[in-house]
Design an enzyme around this catalytic site. Structure first.
Site, PDB file in Angstrom:
ATOM      1  N   CYS A   1      -9.047   9.228   6.508  1.00 54.38           N
ATOM      2  CA  CYS A   1      -8.962   8.378   7.702  1.00 54.38           C
ATOM      3  C   CYS A   1      -8.002   7.233   7.377  1.00 54.38           C
ATOM      4  O   CYS A   1      -8.310   6.391   6.530  1.00 54.38           O
ATOM      5  CB  CYS A   1     -10.336   7.853   8.081  1.00 54.38           C
ATOM      6  SG  CYS A   1     -10.324   6.716   9.482  1.00 54.38           S
TER       7      CYS A   1
ATOM      8  N   CYS B   1      -5.898   6.327  15.903  1.00 56.41           N
ATOM      9  CA  CYS B   1      -6.188   7.219  14.781  1.00 56.41           C
ATOM     10  C   CYS B   1      -5.037   7.123  13.801  1.00 56.41           C
ATOM     11  O   CYS B   1      -3.897   7.473  14.127  1.00 56.41           O
ATOM     12  CB  CYS B   1      -6.353   8.656  15.268  1.00 56.41           C
ATOM     13  SG  CYS B   1      -6.486   9.884  13.940  1.00 56.41           S
TER      14      CYS B   1
END
Length: 262
Positions: free
Chosen positions: A74, A199
């Site tokens: 991430c 994201c």
């Protein structure tokens, strides 16, 4: 038992972070991770991270999606964890840490932005309507017009659960080229199973595909529903990208404690 946590966000991509360098946090169950990430009954977050001790590194990043499963890399989470590490007293010019996809380095610039070096990309699949590449997590990238009007949840979910991706899942990005040589990106994230405001690995994947220069140094400015980031990288050809840096804000929101029922 009571567990202390902090909440951070990077362009609206938000995370619960727990300092577990002393290994006192018990094994986290899927049920607990679901609860702490729940926006109505828990703290509310796109994911949960542990700051761990790792010999030879400044720390280890352990990341769980909101669905309770340990996840692939991430990018925004990594940037937030670097800022958290700084706030708890790990003070470095360059941070060297281990994540699920390998080693990373990062720095906090004078303006407070966190620059995170991502893994090199050595393969891009070019299909008729989209691209597939892995920037630490797998991404589907589709260019479109009027991206703000797209039903990202419905369309993203259909692609993510389609036959081609049903086994592993994929993150789905819709990208619009803007007049000022920047891009606008909206992302449906697997594991969250919803659109997120930003994201990091998706922004990175989208920027690589949207490179302005055929080869050499590129810097792509990226707008997301949650804010502004930039991606810097060197492009050798359409398949090879290196020295990839994801750059953007990472902000402390608040801290608190939550009860963990054994």
């Amino acid at each position: 038992m009571k567990i202390e946590f902090s909440k951070y966000q990077g362009t609206g991509n938000d995370f619960v972070i727990i300092d577990n360098r002393d290994n006192q946090v018990p094994v986290l169950t899927t049920k607990f991770i679901n609860h702490i990430c729940d926006r109505r009954f828990g703290v509310g977050a796109d994911g949960l991270m542990l700051l761990g001790h790792k010999h030879g590194y400044d720390f280890e990043m352990i990341y769980y999606n909101a669905d309770g499963k340990e996840s692939s890399m991430c990018g925004n989470g990594g940037r937030c964890l670097v800022k958290f590490a700084h706030h708890v007293g790990i003070l470095k010019s360059f941070y060297h840490f281990l994540a699920v996809d390998g080693e990373h380095i990062a720095e906090i610039d004078h303006g407070g932005w966190v620059r995170l070096k991502m893994k090199n990309v050595t393969k891009v699949e070019h299909h008729n309507s989209h691209y597939i590449l892995n920037t630490g997590s797998p991404h589907f990238v589709r260019f479109a017009v009027n991206v703000p009007s797209i039903d990202v949840v419905t369309t993203g979910r259909e692609i993510r659960h389609s036959a081609a991706f049903e086994q592993e899942g994929i993150n789905v990005n819709f990208v619009e080229l803007l007049n000022d040589d920047s891009i606008y990106v909206r992302t449906y994230e697997r594991g969250v199973e919803d659109e997120t405001l930003s994201c990091g690995t998706g922004v990175t994947a989208s920027a690589l595909i949207a490179a302005h220069n055929d080869n050499g140094f590129n810097r792509v400015e990226v707008k997301t529903p949650g804010g502004h980031l930039s991606v810097e990288f060197e492009k050798s050809d359409d398949q090879n990208f290196k020295n990839i840096w994801l750059c953007g804000p990472a902000e402390f929101v608040y801290k608190g404690e939550i009860t963990y029922e054994l």
